[in-house]
Design an enzyme around this catalytic site. Structure first.
Site, mmCIF file in Angstrom:
data_model
loop_
_atom_site.group_PDB
_atom_site.id
_atom_site.type_symbol
_atom_site.label_atom_id
_atom_site.label_comp_id
_atom_site.label_asym_id
_atom_site.label_seq_id
_atom_site.Cartn_x
_atom_site.Cartn_y
_atom_site.Cartn_z
ATOM 1 N N GLY A 1 15.474 -3.992 0.346
ATOM 2 C CA GLY A 1 15.099 -2.586 0.661
ATOM 3 C C GLY A 1 15.228 -1.896 -0.790
ATOM 4 N N HIS A 2 13.975 -1.531 -1.358
ATOM 5 C CA HIS A 2 13.994 -0.860 -2.735
ATOM 6 C C HIS A 2 13.464 0.487 -2.424
ATOM 7 C CE1 HIS A 2 13.829 -5.181 -4.786
ATOM 8 N NE2 HIS A 2 14.807 -4.974 -4.214
ATOM 9 N N GLN B 1 17.967 -8.319 -4.039
ATOM 10 C CA GLN B 1 19.326 -8.851 -3.869
ATOM 11 C C GLN B 1 19.983 -8.812 -5.339
ATOM 12 O OE1 GLN B 1 17.084 -11.259 -1.985
ATOM 13 N NE2 GLN B 1 16.926 -9.507 -0.511
ATOM 14 N N LYS C 1 17.544 -0.984 -7.897
ATOM 15 C CA LYS C 1 16.560 -1.933 -8.860
ATOM 16 C C LYS C 1 15.214 -1.101 -8.690
ATOM 17 C CE LYS C 1 17.826 -5.707 -6.756
ATOM 18 N NZ LYS C 1 18.935 -5.403 -5.949
ATOM 19 N N ASP D 1 21.334 -3.754 -3.888
ATOM 20 C CA ASP D 1 21.632 -2.216 -3.726
ATOM 21 C C ASP D 1 21.984 -1.723 -5.004
ATOM 22 O OD1 ASP D 1 20.990 -2.821 -0.998
ATOM 23 O OD2 ASP D 1 23.204 -3.093 -0.682
HETATM 24 P P1 IMP Z 1 19.892 -12.324 4.448
HETATM 25 O O1 IMP Z 1 19.436 -12.378 3.251
HETATM 26 O O2 IMP Z 1 19.511 -11.414 5.462
HETATM 27 O O3 IMP Z 1 20.181 -13.727 4.756
HETATM 28 O O4 IMP Z 1 21.586 -11.859 4.392
HETATM 29 C C1 IMP Z 1 22.607 -12.681 3.544
HETATM 30 C C2 IMP Z 1 23.423 -11.733 2.965
HETATM 31 O O5 IMP Z 1 22.886 -11.034 1.922
HETATM 32 C C3 IMP Z 1 24.050 -10.612 3.670
HETATM 33 O O6 IMP Z 1 25.206 -10.306 3.254
HETATM 34 C C4 IMP Z 1 23.213 -9.559 3.582
HETATM 35 O O7 IMP Z 1 23.917 -8.226 3.683
HETATM 36 C C5 IMP Z 1 22.862 -9.759 2.086
HETATM 37 N N1 IMP Z 1 21.643 -9.089 1.603
HETATM 38 C C6 IMP Z 1 20.528 -9.468 1.744
HETATM 39 N N2 IMP Z 1 19.397 -8.784 1.596
HETATM 40 C C7 IMP Z 1 20.174 -7.835 0.544
HETATM 41 C C8 IMP Z 1 19.927 -6.584 -0.060
HETATM 42 O O8 IMP Z 1 18.662 -6.261 -0.354
HETATM 43 N N3 IMP Z 1 20.675 -5.735 -0.640
HETATM 44 C C9 IMP Z 1 21.981 -5.971 -0.236
HETATM 45 N N4 IMP Z 1 22.454 -6.976 0.390
HETATM 46 C C10 IMP Z 1 21.697 -7.852 0.895
#
Ligand code: IMP
Length: 415
Positions: A41-42, A211, A17, A14
């Site tokens: 989520g970009h 991420q 990017k 977040d």
């Molecule tokens: P997952 O990627 O859905 O398996 O989630 C694993 C961890 O990564 C969790 O804490 C999510 O909130 C975090 N996470 C996954 N994708 C994002 C992102 O695009 N932005 C921020 N946090 C993310």
């Protein structure tokens, strides 16, 4: 040197990017996602409105830029089609994309498994089926996009998820997947060859990390991480090319946020965190969850710098700090009374880390939309210089608002 630029999250995701990638892709030929899937989520805010991109590379919003979904991602075909529809509804031209035939697919039972195994509750995952799809990949039981060409194998795979068949309709899944294959036939192939050729032909390529470093499956705050390689190291693994980068840009917000569970040493519980959340609209672009908010953490950022070797920094959302009378920055931690300068790898040490703050003067004046560094208040300039010096990396880009144009650029990306 091939003009390849990597954009990597330096914090917990977040970091805005999407905006940086969108800017760099204005003059790029390719924009490549190499990790993650619809958990990302970009956001890009331009003349058409606000685009929330989950699987389509942000650079592909520019008509000349081909978005590549490399094999290191996991792909939800249903979500991808919805994403195209959402962009179309905004009146945008259809983005051009190319998908690796080796990409692993997220199927409806992956989301069910994520719930059943309690990942969402324990780790705060995004409930998009990303973790279980990656688990199937390394477990050597995944379904790749190219496997849709073998209907018998596809059936066998879908029906093998016996325990979930009461909740999902296998024939509908199979029909949907075959429809997807037909629809996207001309946009699927060997993305590795495409990228290798593009790089050797001197094309401009932007690699769009999803991420952030602190969520990397190896370098992040394990086990509170995502299931892919979010750092620069994910590029050779997830795209199959090893470019000599002209820039590796670490993207960091001017403060810090985290969504989901896990250690976050500079999280603020005094009410200032709440103020940051409201000022920065810190709610998940994918899940809508309120993000945990706090101050910039230079211990974590120095670590991210070491892991990725950033050549430049993009400091985003600086405008959100306007109006704070003072700004805190963590320069070290205190763990059991001892000053620690290095980011601890052990979760139990991290859980005990108390930030040691340096306090910098804030500024009152709003800076939204400022595009020239010289137009920033003195304190804002000093803040940027402080970060630059602490990391020994130049701040090349500064975000000053939600819109794509709200950016201070002090560097020529493709020169
Ligand atoms: P997952 O990627 O859905 O398996 O989630 C694993 C961890 O990564 C969790 O804490 C999510 O909130 C975090 N996470 C996954 N994708 C994002 C992102 O695009 N932005 C921020 N946090 C993310």
């Amino acid at each position: 040197m091939a003009p390849a630029v990597a954009v990597i999250g330096a914090q917990w995701g977040d970091e805005a990017k999407g905006k940086i990638v969108h800017f760099l892709s204005r003059e790029a030929d390719f924009c490549v996602r190499f990790n993650g899937g619809p958990n990302a989520g970009h956001t890009v805010v331009d003349g058409y409105g606000e685009a929330r991109l989950h699987q389509i590379p942000a650079g592909a919003l520019h008509p000349q830029c081909l978005g590549v979904l490399a094999h290191g991602m996991v792909l939800d075909p249903w979500a991808l089609q919805e994403e195209f529809s959402a962009l179309k509804a905004q009146g945008r031209p259809e983005p051009k994309i190319f998908i690796s035939e080796r990409i692993h697919l997220i199927l409806p039972y992956h989301r069910l498994r994520e719930e059943k195994e309690g990942m969402a509750d324990k780790l705060g995952t995004t409930r998009k089926g990303v973790g279980p799809a990656y688990m199937d990949r390394v477990g050597r039981r995944g379904l790749r996009l190219l496997d849709l060409g073998n209907e018998e194998y596809l059936r066998e795979k879908v029906y093998s998820e016996g325990q979930y068949l009461g909740k999902i309709e296998p024939e509908t899944i199979i029909a949907d997947l075959l429809h997807f294959r037909r629809e996207f036939e001309n946009r699927v192939g060997d993305a590795q060859v495409l990228l290798a050729q593009a790089l050797s032909a001197g094309k401009r390529v932007v690699f769009e990390g999803a991420q952030g470093t602190m969520l990397d499956v190896d370098f992040g705050t394990y086990p509170y991480v995502t299931s892919s390689t979010t750092t620069v190291h994910g590029i050779p693994v997830g795209a199959g090319v090893w470019p000599e980068f002209s820039a590796v840009i670490g993207v960091a917000k001017a403060y810090a946020t985290r969504v989901g569970a896990g250690p976050f040493p500079t999280e603020d519980h005094t009410g200032l965190g709440e103020k940051l959340r409201e000022a920065g609209r810190e709610y998940g672009a994918t899940t809508g969850r309120p993000r945990r908010c706090g101050w910039l953490d230079l211990v974590a950022l120095r670590y991210a710098q070491k892991v990725n070797g950033f050549t430049h920094l993009a400091l985003t959302k600086l405008d959100v700090l306007s109006g704070f009378s003072e700004i805190r920055v963590a320069v070290a931690y205190r763990v059991r009374g001892r000053r620690v300068e290095e980011f601890p790898a052990a979760p139990w040490e991290l859980a005990q880390a108390e930030p040691v703050y340096e306090v910098l003067p804030g500024w009152k004046r709003g800076i939204q939309g400022v595009r020239d560094f010289e137009d920033l208040p003195r304190e804002a300039k000093e803040y940027v210089r402080f970060v630059e010096e602490a990391l020994s990396v130049p701040v090349a880009l500064i975000g000053t608002g939600r819109e794509a144009e709200a950016l201070i650029v002090s560097w020529e990306p493709w020169s």
